[in-house]
Design a protein around this motif. Structure first.
Motif, mmCIF file in Angstrom:
data_model
loop_
_atom_site.group_PDB
_atom_site.id
_atom_site.type_symbol
_atom_site.label_atom_id
_atom_site.label_comp_id
_atom_site.label_asym_id
_atom_site.label_seq_id
_atom_site.Cartn_x
_atom_site.Cartn_y
_atom_site.Cartn_z
ATOM 1 N N GLN A 51 -4.144 0.739 -12.927
ATOM 2 C CA GLN A 51 -2.862 1.191 -12.404
ATOM 3 C C GLN A 51 -2.112 2.040 -13.420
ATOM 4 O O GLN A 51 -1.534 3.068 -13.065
ATOM 5 C CB GLN A 51 -2.002 0.005 -11.997
ATOM 6 C CG GLN A 51 -0.648 0.433 -11.484
ATOM 7 C CD GLN A 51 0.206 -0.705 -10.990
ATOM 8 O OE1 GLN A 51 -0.297 -1.733 -10.580
ATOM 9 N NE2 GLN A 51 1.496 -0.514 -11.000
ATOM 10 N N TYR A 97 -3.106 5.674 -13.359
ATOM 11 C CA TYR A 97 -2.580 6.405 -12.210
ATOM 12 C C TYR A 97 -1.080 6.640 -12.328
ATOM 13 O O TYR A 97 -0.574 7.689 -11.914
ATOM 14 C CB TYR A 97 -2.900 5.670 -10.902
ATOM 15 C CG TYR A 97 -4.340 5.826 -10.499
ATOM 16 C CD1 TYR A 97 -4.871 7.080 -10.197
ATOM 17 C CD2 TYR A 97 -5.191 4.732 -10.418
ATOM 18 C CE1 TYR A 97 -6.198 7.235 -9.822
ATOM 19 C CE2 TYR A 97 -6.520 4.873 -10.050
ATOM 20 C CZ TYR A 97 -7.011 6.122 -9.754
ATOM 21 O OH TYR A 97 -8.323 6.267 -9.385
ATOM 22 N N LEU A 124 -0.694 8.356 -5.418
ATOM 23 C CA LEU A 124 -0.607 6.890 -5.371
ATOM 24 C C LEU A 124 -0.896 6.350 -3.976
ATOM 25 O O LEU A 124 -1.504 5.279 -3.834
ATOM 26 C CB LEU A 124 0.768 6.442 -5.857
ATOM 27 C CG LEU A 124 1.053 6.771 -7.331
ATOM 28 C CD1 LEU A 124 2.506 6.483 -7.673
ATOM 29 C CD2 LEU A 124 0.108 6.015 -8.255
ATOM 30 N N ARG A 139 -4.035 3.685 -2.852
ATOM 31 C CA ARG A 139 -3.367 2.409 -2.596
ATOM 32 C C ARG A 139 -4.327 1.235 -2.413
ATOM 33 O O ARG A 139 -4.053 0.145 -2.916
ATOM 34 C CB ARG A 139 -2.421 2.525 -1.408
ATOM 35 C CG ARG A 139 -3.114 2.728 -0.062
ATOM 36 C CD ARG A 139 -2.117 3.124 1.018
ATOM 37 N NE ARG A 139 -2.754 3.333 2.298
ATOM 38 C CZ ARG A 139 -3.348 4.470 2.671
ATOM 39 N NH1 ARG A 139 -3.391 5.496 1.848
ATOM 40 N NH2 ARG A 139 -3.905 4.574 3.860
ATOM 41 N N LEU A 174 -5.664 0.310 -5.850
ATOM 42 C CA LEU A 174 -4.601 -0.269 -6.665
ATOM 43 C C LEU A 174 -4.194 -1.648 -6.159
ATOM 44 O O LEU A 174 -3.951 -2.561 -6.952
ATOM 45 C CB LEU A 174 -3.394 0.671 -6.708
ATOM 46 C CG LEU A 174 -3.637 1.970 -7.475
ATOM 47 C CD1 LEU A 174 -2.505 2.952 -7.235
ATOM 48 C CD2 LEU A 174 -3.831 1.706 -8.950
ATOM 49 N N ASP A 175 -4.145 -1.825 -4.850
ATOM 50 C CA ASP A 175 -3.835 -3.143 -4.293
ATOM 51 C C ASP A 175 -4.868 -4.176 -4.735
ATOM 52 O O ASP A 175 -4.527 -5.288 -5.105
ATOM 53 C CB ASP A 175 -3.800 -3.102 -2.764
ATOM 54 C CG ASP A 175 -2.603 -2.354 -2.210
ATOM 55 O OD1 ASP A 175 -1.680 -2.022 -2.985
ATOM 56 O OD2 ASP A 175 -2.598 -2.088 -0.990
ATOM 57 N N THR A 189 -6.704 -4.188 -7.403
ATOM 58 C CA THR A 189 -6.653 -4.483 -8.837
ATOM 59 C C THR A 189 -5.421 -5.298 -9.211
ATOM 60 O O THR A 189 -5.392 -5.900 -10.284
ATOM 61 C CB THR A 189 -6.661 -3.191 -9.690
ATOM 62 O OG1 THR A 189 -5.493 -2.426 -9.402
ATOM 63 C CG2 THR A 189 -7.920 -2.389 -9.439
ATOM 64 N N GLU A 190 -4.420 -5.338 -8.347
ATOM 65 C CA GLU A 190 -3.189 -6.075 -8.639
ATOM 66 C C GLU A 190 -3.249 -7.529 -8.221
ATOM 67 O O GLU A 190 -2.418 -8.321 -8.628
ATOM 68 C CB GLU A 190 -1.996 -5.409 -7.960
ATOM 69 C CG GLU A 190 -1.614 -4.104 -8.591
ATOM 70 C CD GLU A 190 -0.481 -3.417 -7.853
ATOM 71 O OE1 GLU A 190 0.003 -3.957 -6.841
ATOM 72 O OE2 GLU A 190 -0.085 -2.340 -8.300
ATOM 73 N N THR A 235 3.576 1.062 -2.855
ATOM 74 C CA THR A 235 3.444 2.449 -3.306
ATOM 75 C C THR A 235 4.777 2.974 -3.827
ATOM 76 O O THR A 235 4.811 3.676 -4.833
ATOM 77 C CB THR A 235 2.893 3.334 -2.175
ATOM 78 O OG1 THR A 235 1.646 2.789 -1.720
ATOM 79 C CG2 THR A 235 2.673 4.756 -2.648
ATOM 80 N N ARG A 267 5.217 1.612 -7.311
ATOM 81 C CA ARG A 267 4.377 2.349 -8.271
ATOM 82 C C ARG A 267 4.985 3.724 -8.575
ATOM 83 O O ARG A 267 5.014 4.165 -9.722
ATOM 84 C CB ARG A 267 2.966 2.516 -7.716
ATOM 85 C CG ARG A 267 2.199 1.221 -7.612
ATOM 86 C CD ARG A 267 0.828 1.445 -6.980
ATOM 87 N NE ARG A 267 0.241 0.162 -6.672
ATOM 88 C CZ ARG A 267 -0.161 -0.227 -5.458
ATOM 89 N NH1 ARG A 267 -0.082 0.604 -4.428
ATOM 90 N NH2 ARG A 267 -0.670 -1.423 -5.274
#
Length: 126
Positions: free
Chosen positions: A4, A7, A23, A27, A30-31, A33-34, A50, A53
């Motif tokens: 993240q 990015y 972003l 998404r 990134l979702d 990885t979170e 988003t 971020r």
């Protein structure tokens, strides 16, 4: 793939709408990885995550500007796929045509973002 933070740094170097598109189109990655390893769904919706971020990338932007940029990015992506149709011309030409048609209704992005949109459409429609 980058995390993240990578990015966010990349997005911070782009104009607001282009950053939102970057972003938005990342998404799902990134979702994933979170998440903390649990199967629980994230508390915030996709658009809200988003926006958060984007706020990290562009802290100077007002909340309504962030929301508008993310909505515009989502609309550009949706319009690109809505205008896509396979033809004998080939995938790359079909993607270019779809993005050009979407661009008419979504004019406030950089040329680089439209190029990324063509690549994204090609990747998703192959």
């Amino acid at each position: 793939m980058p995390g993240q933070a990578t990015y966010i740094v990349e997005a911070s170097q782009l104009p607001l709408r282009d950053a939102a598109f970057l972003l938005w189109t990342r998404r799902h990655y990134l979702d994933s990885t979170e998440r903390d390893g649990s199967n629980d769904a994230p508390v915030l919706g996709t658009e809200d995550r988003t926006i958060e971020r984007l706020r990290k990338a562009h802290p100077e932007a007002e909340s309504d500007q962030l929301s508008d940029a993310v909505r515009a990015a989502g609309k550009l992506e949706l319009d690109c796929f809505r205008h896509f149709a396979y033809s004998a011309a080939g995938l790359i030409d079909d993607a270019r045509r779809a993005v050009e048609r979407a661009r008419v209704d979504n004019p406030d992005f950089s040329e680089a973002t439209y190029t990324v949109a063509v690549d994204r459409v090609c990747f998703e429609m192959k």
